[in-house]
Design a protein around this motif. Structure first.
Motif, mmCIF file in Angstrom:
data_model
loop_
_atom_site.group_PDB
_atom_site.id
_atom_site.type_symbol
_atom_site.label_atom_id
_atom_site.label_comp_id
_atom_site.label_asym_id
_atom_site.label_seq_id
_atom_site.Cartn_x
_atom_site.Cartn_y
_atom_site.Cartn_z
ATOM 1 N N ALA A 254 0.835 -1.198 0.000
ATOM 2 C CA ALA A 254 0.000 0.000 0.000
ATOM 3 C C ALA A 254 0.872 1.251 0.000
ATOM 4 C CB ALA A 254 -0.929 -0.005 1.216
ATOM 5 N N ALA A 301 -6.102 10.220 -0.179
ATOM 6 C CA ALA A 301 -6.966 9.188 0.401
ATOM 7 C C ALA A 301 -6.194 7.883 0.598
ATOM 8 C CB ALA A 301 -8.181 8.948 -0.500
ATOM 9 N N ALA A 302 -5.354 7.533 -0.373
ATOM 10 C CA ALA A 302 -4.537 6.325 -0.267
ATOM 11 C C ALA A 302 -3.570 6.436 0.902
ATOM 12 C CB ALA A 302 -3.769 6.100 -1.568
ATOM 13 N N LEU A 305 -5.502 5.947 4.258
ATOM 14 C CA LEU A 305 -5.859 4.542 4.482
ATOM 15 C C LEU A 305 -4.626 3.732 4.890
ATOM 16 C CD1 LEU A 305 -8.331 3.846 1.539
ATOM 17 C CD2 LEU A 305 -8.832 3.530 3.970
ATOM 18 N N THR A 306 -3.501 4.014 4.266
ATOM 19 C CA THR A 306 -2.258 3.299 4.591
ATOM 20 C C THR A 306 -1.811 3.630 6.004
ATOM 21 O OG1 THR A 306 -1.625 3.287 2.252
ATOM 22 C CG2 THR A 306 0.119 2.894 3.864
ATOM 23 N N LYS A 308 -3.707 4.465 8.477
ATOM 24 C CA LYS A 308 -4.625 3.802 9.413
ATOM 25 C C LYS A 308 -4.257 2.329 9.587
ATOM 26 C CE LYS A 308 -9.528 2.950 10.385
ATOM 27 N NZ LYS A 308 -10.928 3.156 9.931
ATOM 28 N N ALA A 309 -3.944 1.663 8.479
ATOM 29 C CA ALA A 309 -3.562 0.249 8.558
ATOM 30 C C ALA A 309 -2.250 0.087 9.316
ATOM 31 C CB ALA A 309 -3.431 -0.330 7.148
ATOM 32 N N SER A 319 -5.206 -6.575 11.579
ATOM 33 C CA SER A 319 -5.311 -5.461 10.641
ATOM 34 C C SER A 319 -5.629 -5.882 9.212
ATOM 35 C CB SER A 319 -4.002 -4.661 10.646
ATOM 36 O OG SER A 319 -2.927 -5.481 10.212
ATOM 37 N N GLU A 322 -8.142 -3.366 7.600
ATOM 38 C CA GLU A 322 -7.546 -2.072 7.277
ATOM 39 C C GLU A 322 -6.454 -2.210 6.207
ATOM 40 O OE1 GLU A 322 -9.400 -1.881 11.248
ATOM 41 O OE2 GLU A 322 -7.974 -3.263 10.305
ATOM 42 N N MET A 325 -8.017 -2.808 2.740
ATOM 43 C CA MET A 325 -8.537 -1.590 2.113
ATOM 44 C C MET A 325 -7.410 -0.688 1.640
ATOM 45 S SD MET A 325 -12.012 -0.431 4.062
ATOM 46 C CE MET A 325 -11.353 -0.340 5.722
ATOM 47 N N ALA A 326 -6.365 -0.564 2.452
ATOM 48 C CA ALA A 326 -5.238 0.283 2.066
ATOM 49 C C ALA A 326 -4.551 -0.258 0.819
ATOM 50 C CB ALA A 326 -4.247 0.377 3.225
ATOM 51 N N PHE A 329 -6.983 0.197 -2.323
ATOM 52 C CA PHE A 329 -7.175 1.561 -2.809
ATOM 53 C C PHE A 329 -5.867 2.196 -3.274
ATOM 54 C CE2 PHE A 329 -7.830 6.092 -2.717
ATOM 55 C CZ PHE A 329 -9.113 6.237 -3.229
#
Length: 390
Positions: A254, A301-302, A305-306, A308-309, A319, A322, A325-326, A329
């Motif tokens: 990600a 946004a990417a 998300l990264t 957060k993961a 994880s 998370e 999704m990372a 996306f």
């Protein structure tokens, strides 16, 4: 005793020192040489030597074993920066650190003491050997076997698309110690396999992009490995080991996606201000502005998300949701941004003289590697249902 704000400030300054050091390394030792090395698919020996000096091969290895002990969240930022300059060298580090992470998380204390210090210095480098010619996403379908014979196991089978396969010396090797047991994952184990008799690198695999890092096919013919190299010391934990490694790997991929997305955006913004049509820079044309706005939004946004993961990994939380999704996306953002950057560059974007051509070739790997994006969607959906039972 320091307050929470003081501790946060100290942490921020320490992180900044690490990132500044990485930025200087990339500017001085990587950026000037990428074009020539990538063009001829040359393994970057001098860059790897410099990465050893900086301690990057021990980035996430605990300090007690000689590593830098970076938090996953800081490691992800390092990988983002590296990938924005040349994604291939992030792979040289990542595959090695997945192996290291598996040992740190699931290995015996004797295995940690024997291997992690050597992994941290880069003296012993390698990666993760999961994929086989007839097995990619479905790891339970692997055919490589390891049969106990006295104090050793005898390994037979083939692995393919193994990063660092040629220049690495040690690999976290996923095998079947009991091919008959159900469920299938209960018969899987993982070993630390160093190169030696019976361990052959059969060929280098040529790729569209991701040049410089070696991807190889590995063949094992009656390869004998001591029983004390069984990670964790117990058979049947191979899938657990693989999952522990891939959790970190997906955050890494990600972060690579963020790096490529950012690099594509930077190149597009720069070119759009230089190139003129109809008497003005193309960045003043609404059609180009719409592309740039979407590229910038996808990148940010990417990145969020990264982060957060990676924060979930910092806390030691599960994880996969998370990270899935990372990875999904951010890697799609890399593909989309690299294509849009090429379109903004027009015919020049198709030329090997410009960076965007390389980004366009490198980005597709990310939607395939470390679990395809189709698999990420399935993982995300399953975890979503688990978290929200009817």
């Amino acid at each position: 005793m320091a307050s929470g704000a003081e501790q946060a400030e100290r942490q921020y300054e320490q992180d900044r020192l690490v990132l500044d050091s990485v930025d200087r390394f990339l500017k001085r030792d990587v950026a000037p040489y990428v074009h020539a090395l990538e063009k001829d698919d040359i393994y970057p020996e001098e860059i790897v030597a410099r990465m050893k000096e900086l301690g990057l091969f021990g980035a996430i290895i605990p300090e007690q074993y000689g590593g830098l002990g970076l938090r996953p969240s800081l490691y992800a930022k390092v990988i983002e920066r590296i990938s924005a300059v040349w994604m291939s060298i992030s792979g040289i580090i990542n595959s090695h650190l997945i192996m290291s992470h598996i040992v740190a998380r699931t290995g015996t204390e004797a295995q940690k003491e024997a291997f992690l210090p050597r992994f941290a210095t880069g003296e012993l480098r390698g990666g993760l050997a999961l994929t086989e010619p007839d097995c990619g996403t479905d790891l339970q379908a692997i055919r490589m076997t390891a049969k106990r014979d006295g104090d050793d196991y005898v390994v037979n089978g083939t692995k393919t698309w193994i990063s660092n396969g040629i220049h690495g010396q040690c690999f976290a090797l996923l095998v079947k110690t009991d091919p008959t047991v159900e469920p299938r994952h209960a018969g899987m184990s993982m070993f630390l396999a160093e190169k030696g008799e019976g361990f052959e690198v059969s060929r280098k695999l040529e790729k569209l992009g991701y040049k410089g890092i070696d991807s190889a096919e590995l063949i094992f013919r009656d390869y004998r490995i001591p029983a004390d190299r069984l990670i964790g010391g117990v058979e049947g934990r191979g899938m657990k080991c693989a999952i522990a490694g891939l959790e970190l790997g997906r955050v890494n991929v990600a972060a690579r996606g963020v790096g490529i997305a950012q690099a594509a955006l930077d190149e597009a913004v720069r070119y759009a201000q230089q190139r003129k049509t109809f008497g003005k820079p193309i960045c003043e044309h609404q059609a180009i502005q719409l592309k740039l706005a979407d590229m910038a939004t996808r990148t940010e946004a990417a990145r969020l998300l990264t982060e957060k993961a990676a924060d979930a990994l910092d806390r030691g939380d599960r994880s996969d949701y998370e990270a899935g999704m990372a990875k999904l996306f951010a890697t799609e953002a890399a593909v989309e941004n690299s294509l849009e950057a090429m379109r903004i560059h027009g015919g020049y974007g198709y030329s090997k003289e410009f960076i965007v051509e390389r980004l366009y070739r490198d980005a597709p790997l990310l939607v395939i590697g470390e679990g395809t994006n189709e698999i990420q969607r399935i993982v995300i959906a399953k975890r979503l249902i688990e978290r929200n039972p009817a």
